[in-house]
Design a protein around this motif. Structure first.
Motif, PDB file in Angstrom:
ATOM      1  N   ARG A   1       0.832  -1.324   0.014  1.00 24.37           N
ATOM      2  CA  ARG A   1       0.090  -0.074  -0.125  1.00 24.37           C
ATOM      3  C   ARG A   1       0.878   1.249   0.052  1.00 24.37           C
ATOM      4  NH1 ARG A   1      -2.750  -3.031   3.882  1.00 24.37           N
ATOM      5  NH2 ARG A   1      -1.926  -1.867   5.631  1.00 24.37           N
ATOM      6  N   GLY A   2       2.096   1.196   0.551  1.00 24.34           N
ATOM      7  CA  GLY A   2       2.878   2.413   0.548  1.00 24.34           C
ATOM      8  C   GLY A   2       4.127   2.461  -0.461  1.00 24.34           C
ATOM      9  N   ILE A   3       5.425   2.247   0.273  1.00 22.60           N
ATOM     10  CA  ILE A   3       6.474   2.505  -0.512  1.00 22.60           C
ATOM     11  C   ILE A   3       6.679   1.576  -1.761  1.00 22.60           C
ATOM     12  CG2 ILE A   3       8.079   1.144   0.934  1.00 22.60           C
ATOM     13  CD1 ILE A   3       8.763   4.528  -1.313  1.00 22.60           C
ATOM     14  N   GLY A   4       6.083   0.465  -1.314  1.00 20.50           N
ATOM     15  CA  GLY A   4       6.301  -0.673  -2.604  1.00 20.50           C
ATOM     16  C   GLY A   4       5.348  -0.401  -3.813  1.00 20.50           C
ATOM     17  N   ARG A   5       4.371   0.223  -3.633  1.00 23.55           N
ATOM     18  CA  ARG A   5       3.692   0.619  -4.663  1.00 23.55           C
ATOM     19  C   ARG A   5       4.328   1.834  -5.607  1.00 23.55           C
ATOM     20  NH1 ARG A   5       0.833   5.093  -5.438  1.00 23.55           N
ATOM     21  NH2 ARG A   5       0.771   5.306  -2.992  1.00 23.55           N
ATOM     22  N   VAL A   6       5.023   2.562  -4.858  1.00 23.71           N
ATOM     23  CA  VAL A   6       6.000   3.516  -5.546  1.00 23.71           C
ATOM     24  C   VAL A   6       6.990   2.873  -6.264  1.00 23.71           C
ATOM     25  CG1 VAL A   6       7.412   5.825  -4.940  1.00 23.71           C
ATOM     26  CG2 VAL A   6       5.316   5.300  -3.865  1.00 23.71           C
TER      27      VAL A   6
ATOM     28  N   THR B   1      12.569   3.582   3.468  1.00 23.19           N
ATOM     29  CA  THR B   1      12.965   2.221   4.154  1.00 23.19           C
ATOM     30  C   THR B   1      11.556   1.397   4.002  1.00 23.19           C
ATOM     31  OG1 THR B   1      14.045   1.086   5.619  1.00 23.19           O
ATOM     32  CG2 THR B   1      12.812   3.045   6.406  1.00 23.19           C
ATOM     33  N   THR B   2      11.788   0.079   4.564  1.00 23.19           N
ATOM     34  CA  THR B   2      10.726  -0.844   4.818  1.00 23.19           C
ATOM     35  C   THR B   2      10.969  -1.791   5.791  1.00 23.19           C
ATOM     36  OG1 THR B   2       9.310  -2.381   4.068  1.00 23.19           O
ATOM     37  CG2 THR B   2      11.084  -2.022   2.539  1.00 23.19           C
ATOM     38  N   PRO B   3      10.284  -2.294   6.664  1.00 24.85           N
ATOM     39  CA  PRO B   3      10.524  -3.482   7.603  1.00 24.85           C
ATOM     40  C   PRO B   3      10.634  -4.602   7.029  1.00 24.85           C
ATOM     41  CG  PRO B   3       8.430  -2.572   8.232  1.00 24.85           C
ATOM     42  CD  PRO B   3       9.035  -1.731   7.254  1.00 24.85           C
ATOM     43  N   LEU B   4       9.910  -4.819   5.773  1.00 29.74           N
ATOM     44  CA  LEU B   4       9.924  -5.835   4.919  1.00 29.74           C
ATOM     45  C   LEU B   4      11.302  -6.493   4.556  1.00 29.74           C
ATOM     46  CD1 LEU B   4       7.929  -8.110   3.409  1.00 29.74           C
ATOM     47  CD2 LEU B   4       8.373  -6.673   1.517  1.00 29.74           C
ATOM     48  N   PHE B   5      12.156  -5.476   4.052  1.00 30.62           N
ATOM     49  CA  PHE B   5      13.399  -5.688   3.541  1.00 30.62           C
ATOM     50  C   PHE B   5      14.396  -5.558   4.763  1.00 30.62           C
ATOM     51  CE2 PHE B   5      12.279  -3.907  -0.743  1.00 30.62           C
ATOM     52  CZ  PHE B   5      11.612  -5.152  -1.063  1.00 30.62           C
ATOM     53  N   ASN B   6      14.062  -4.834   5.977  1.00 28.65           N
ATOM     54  CA  ASN B   6      15.010  -4.807   7.086  1.00 28.65           C
ATOM     55  C   ASN B   6      14.981  -6.082   7.736  1.00 28.65           C
ATOM     56  OD1 ASN B   6      15.925  -2.434   6.262  1.00 28.65           O
ATOM     57  ND2 ASN B   6      14.461  -1.127   7.212  1.00 28.65           N
ATOM     58  N   ASP B   7      14.138  -6.849   7.765  1.00 27.75           N
ATOM     59  CA  ASP B   7      13.878  -8.111   8.516  1.00 27.75           C
ATOM     60  C   ASP B   7      14.939  -8.879   8.443  1.00 27.75           C
ATOM     61  OD1 ASP B   7      12.909 -10.394   9.701  1.00 27.75           O
ATOM     62  OD2 ASP B   7      11.290 -10.848   8.116  1.00 27.75           O
ATOM     63  N   PRO B   8      15.503  -9.598   9.272  1.00 27.61           N
ATOM     64  CA  PRO B   8      16.810 -10.283   8.977  1.00 27.61           C
ATOM     65  C   PRO B   8      16.376 -11.675   8.391  1.00 27.61           C
ATOM     66  CG  PRO B   8      16.757  -9.680  11.472  1.00 27.61           C
ATOM     67  CD  PRO B   8      15.543  -8.955  10.692  1.00 27.61           C
ATOM     68  N   LEU B   9      15.122 -12.273   8.656  1.00 28.29           N
ATOM     69  CA  LEU B   9      14.690 -13.234   7.833  1.00 28.29           C
ATOM     70  C   LEU B   9      14.710 -13.151   6.167  1.00 28.29           C
ATOM     71  CD1 LEU B   9      13.811 -16.249   8.155  1.00 28.29           C
ATOM     72  CD2 LEU B   9      11.282 -15.402   8.268  1.00 28.29           C
ATOM     73  N   PHE B  10      14.557 -11.736   5.855  1.00 27.23           N
ATOM     74  CA  PHE B  10      14.676 -11.472   4.295  1.00 27.23           C
ATOM     75  C   PHE B  10      15.844 -11.841   3.739  1.00 27.23           C
ATOM     76  CE2 PHE B  10      15.741  -8.717   0.749  1.00 27.23           C
ATOM     77  CZ  PHE B  10      14.535  -9.061   0.113  1.00 27.23           C
ATOM     78  N   ASN B  11      17.108 -11.612   4.535  1.00 23.68           N
ATOM     79  CA  ASN B  11      18.354 -12.109   4.122  1.00 23.68           C
ATOM     80  C   ASN B  11      18.800 -13.510   4.527  1.00 23.68           C
ATOM     81  OD1 ASN B  11      19.170  -9.323   3.441  1.00 23.68           O
ATOM     82  ND2 ASN B  11      19.729  -9.168   5.752  1.00 23.68           N
TER      83      ASN B  11
ATOM     84  N   LEU C   1      14.732  -7.759  -5.755  1.00 21.42           N
ATOM     85  CA  LEU C   1      15.872  -7.244  -6.047  1.00 21.42           C
ATOM     86  C   LEU C   1      15.679  -5.664  -6.925  1.00 21.42           C
ATOM     87  CD1 LEU C   1      19.073  -6.837  -6.436  1.00 21.42           C
ATOM     88  CD2 LEU C   1      18.980  -7.886  -8.426  1.00 21.42           C
ATOM     89  N   GLY C   2      14.800  -5.591  -7.745  1.00 17.26           N
ATOM     90  CA  GLY C   2      14.562  -4.478  -8.370  1.00 17.26           C
ATOM     91  C   GLY C   2      13.860  -3.419  -7.577  1.00 17.26           C
ATOM     92  N   LEU C   3      12.935  -4.146  -6.582  1.00 17.24           N
ATOM     93  CA  LEU C   3      12.084  -3.056  -5.704  1.00 17.24           C
ATOM     94  C   LEU C   3      13.103  -2.600  -4.689  1.00 17.24           C
ATOM     95  CD1 LEU C   3       9.183  -5.328  -5.192  1.00 17.24           C
ATOM     96  CD2 LEU C   3       8.999  -3.223  -6.349  1.00 17.24           C
ATOM     97  N   ARG C   4      14.117  -3.379  -4.269  1.00 17.47           N
ATOM     98  CA  ARG C   4      14.955  -2.735  -3.186  1.00 17.47           C
ATOM     99  C   ARG C   4      15.788  -1.744  -3.951  1.00 17.47           C
ATOM    100  NH1 ARG C   4      18.448  -7.541  -1.313  1.00 17.47           N
ATOM    101  NH2 ARG C   4      19.130  -5.988   0.179  1.00 17.47           N
TER     102      ARG C   4
END
Length: 666
Positions: free
Chosen positions: A64-69, A567-577, A554-557
């Motif tokens: 809904r937020g920065i991901g759409r952008v 920034t977004t907690p989705l990509f800052n999540d340690p589980l993402f890495n 990758l492209g979205l990041r």
């Protein structure tokens, strides 16, 4: 989702790689986290429901937020890109050119060919020059000629014409293998532009005893033609013979080459600095480097056959009728590089043919211009037809009548060096030796069954079946699950290359655990295997059709703008890495009838790099890990793979499973 680009949507008969749907990518990403979250719960971590709900919340907020952008920015970038949003802007740089680790083992692939049974027994020492044997030279000339013939036939659409998507993809991909090279630069390398019209573009460079030479393998275009003519194999062999005779003369005079090739095996920033210094020493060095870049490909003639001693092994790998394990591993190591031949290479070239005095051959290559499947197709064409002895009969009669100076087309490529470069070669060789000594590299030939049995008995996809076996083997060896990478090709798209196929799923986890549960009946274990394979097959189809998630993520990041505090907690999540730490990095090639083995380096110090070849009646695995890591052992993992292959087959052999499988196909 169709691209909004104003560029043609189906260039050369293939569609553009789409920008995937944002919501579907997020849902597929969340699904890929499930097995990791379940494992965390089992090991006294956060309860699954709470952990999954939190990630789902982050995904919804991102959408809904920065991901759409970011998604809109990615679409705009695609519209401005000539071919597609990914390969024009990100992939080659992020996956390869920005990586600073040495190409040796870490990035370059290697491929060991089967022996040529048409080659006679080795001749006496009088046929050798500088340790390079007659049939070594001849097989090198033959393989060079065959590979270049394949390139030419594909180029003129005599093979794999553009009437098929495969033909278009192959011609485009093959063109990225020749006449170019990787150039080291600080922080990010570049690729040279393919050059097809220069004098150097008709040459192959050769490295012998660390000396660089070039030979001319094409004559200039005939009047009225724009295409150079490939020389016959005898003329190519005569130039190779002239080169090695010249090397012998230099060695007999007490000369020794400065091993410039080993500099290309070093850390990329260090190689960039050393190349800059080397090129500053003389215009001659600039000319040599340009010849190497513009040349078709490389040829390394090793002056010794690498042999490792036989040792008893508890791993039931091969039958006695096949080459010994030490023979297979010796050959594979020689192609990967050993501490004695590493300076007889130039690692920046996409394709280098390697032949040793026993006429064993193989190839290695720099990975960024094209994926390893492409050179393997070229190599298969080279190997499938053995040396035509008749073509060398006339040359044999004239073996001693010509001096090196009598043969046209070859030239020395002698670098101008100083003490600094000499010292850097010593340091680079020491670094290379440490990396090679730490590389636990081997090939497993499993002959219990192959793809024919898998298809006929289990009615399952052989590739997906092998991937499940690797999941079971990993868990048996480590007692835990890990994110797993499998290469999926996106060749149906114009300029498409690869996508990640995440093999670890909730269903593959369920199957592995059921295989370790002695109370679980074979029928249930097989049902779990079938479901895991079906899930894997569905993921394969999605990845191949532009619906994979890792390139999109990758492209979205990369569309985030940190300078604006995006920034977004989705990509800052340690589980993402963690979900993309590919400690099990895998890739399948062809059936491999013509290859003894293949390989690439592990992506992580405590992981494995695995390349497998599924033939009708056997499966070959090339496996690489690091001796220095206490959690890995290539021998140990091969034993786990053999055990997993037998255990998986046993549930498929179960009488109840057989009856159930038969009934489902009636």
């Amino acid at each position: 989702m169709r691209s909004t680009s104003s560029k043609p949507s189906r260039p050369f008969g293939r569609p553009r790689l789409p920008v995937p749907d944002l919501r579907k990518t997020l849902d597929r990403y969340l699904a890929s986290l499930e097995p990791l979250l379940l494992e965390d719960e089992v090991r006294n971590g956060t309860p699954f429901e709470a952990a999954y709900t939190l990630r789902h919340k982050w995904a919804d907020e991102f959408e809904r937020g920065i991901g759409r952008v970011c998604q809109e920015r990615l679409k705009a970038l695609d519209s401005a890109s000539p071919h597609n949003w990914l390969d024009d802007n990100f992939w080659t740089k992020k996956a390869y050119l920005e990586w600073r680790a040495p190409l040796l083992i870490n990035s370059n692939w290697w491929l060991a060919f089967h022996d040529d049974n048409l080659i006679p027994e080795a001749d006496g020492p009088s046929q050798n020059y500088a340790g390079i044997t007659k049939w070594q030279r001849r097989r090198a000339a033959w393989l060079l000629h065959r590979m270049l013939e394949f390139k030419d036939r594909v180029d003129i659409q005599e093979l794999h014409p553009d009437t098929t998507r495969t033909g278009i993809w192959l011609r485009d991909s093959v063109s990225q293998m020749f006449n170019l090279g990787r150039i080291p630069k600080h922080q990010c390398d570049i690729l040279s532009e393919p050059v097809r019209s220069s004098t150097a573009s008709r040459k192959v460079y050769i490295v012998v005893h660390d000396y660089f030479y070039s030979i001319t393998v094409y004559s200039p275009p005939a009047p009225g033609s724009t295409s150079p003519q490939l020389l016959n194999v005898v003329d190519i062999e005569q130039q190779i013979r002239a080169v090695v005779r010249d090397v012998e003369k230099r060695l007999s005079n007490g000369e020794r080459a400065t091993p410039i090739g080993v500099l290309s095996s070093d850390d990329r920033d260090r190689w960039a600095a050393n190349l800059t210094h080397l090129l500053s020493l003389s215009p001659k060095n600039q000319e040599i480097h340009q010849i190497i870049l513009e040349s078709l490909m490389g040829l390394s003639l090793d002056h010794a056959t690498h042999v490792i001693p036989s040792s008893p092994s508890s791993v039931p790998r091969i039958r006695s009728s096949q080459p010994s394990q030490s023979t297979l591993d010796s050959h594979l190591h020689a192609i990967r590089s050993t501490s004695t031949n590493v300076s007889n290479r130039f690692f920046d070239k996409p394709l280098t043919l390697i032949v040793d005095p026993s006429a064993q051959a193989g190839a290695m290559g720099e990975h960024s211009p094209c994926d390893a499947l492409v050179p393997s197709i070229v190599a298969e064409y080279g190997v499938i037809q053995g040396v035509d002895l008749n073509q060398f009969e006339e040359a044999a009669a004239l073996e001693g009548e010509f001096t090196a100076e009598d043969v046209p087309g070859w030239e020395r490529l002698d670098w101008v060096v100083d003490n600094y470069i000499r010292q850097e070669c010593v340091k680079a060789h020491e670094s290379a030796r440490k990396a090679i000594d730490n590389s636990d590299d081997s090939v497993l030939w499993f002959e219990g069954y192959g793809s024919d049995w898998i298809k006929a008995t289990t009615k399952l996809s052989p590739d997906a079946y092998i991937q499940m076996v690797l999941q079971l083997a990993w868990y048996k060896a480590r007692g835990e699950f890990t994110a797993t990478y499998e290469t999926a090709l996106t060749r149906m798209f114009h300029k498409g290359r690869t996508e990640t196929l995440r093999t670890l799923t909730k269903d593959s986890r369920r199957w592995v655990l059921s295989m370790l549960d002695p109370s679980c009946p074979p029928e249930k274990q097989y049902a779990n295997l079938k479901q895991a394979v079906q899930t894997h097959t569905s993921l394969t189809r999605e990845a191949a059709t532009g619906k994979g998630i890792d390139r999109h993520l990758l492209g979205l990041r990369l569309m985030l703008q940190p300078e604006k505090n995006e920034t977004t907690p989705l990509f800052n999540d340690p589980l993402f890495n963690t979900s993309s730490e590919w400690k099990l990095s895998t890739s399948g090639l062809s059936a491999g009838h013509l290859f003894r083995g293949t390989g690439f380096g592990a992506a992580y110090e405590d992981g494995y790099g695995i390349n497998y070849l599924a033939a009708p009646d056997m499966i070959k695995f090339g496996i690489e890990s690091k001796f220095s890591n206490p959690l890995t052992s290539t021998d140990g993992f091969m034993a786990a793979v053999v055990d997993a292959l037998h255990q998986t087959a046993s549930i498929c052999h179960s009488e109840n499973v057989q009856l159930s499988t038969l009934a489902s196909h009636l």
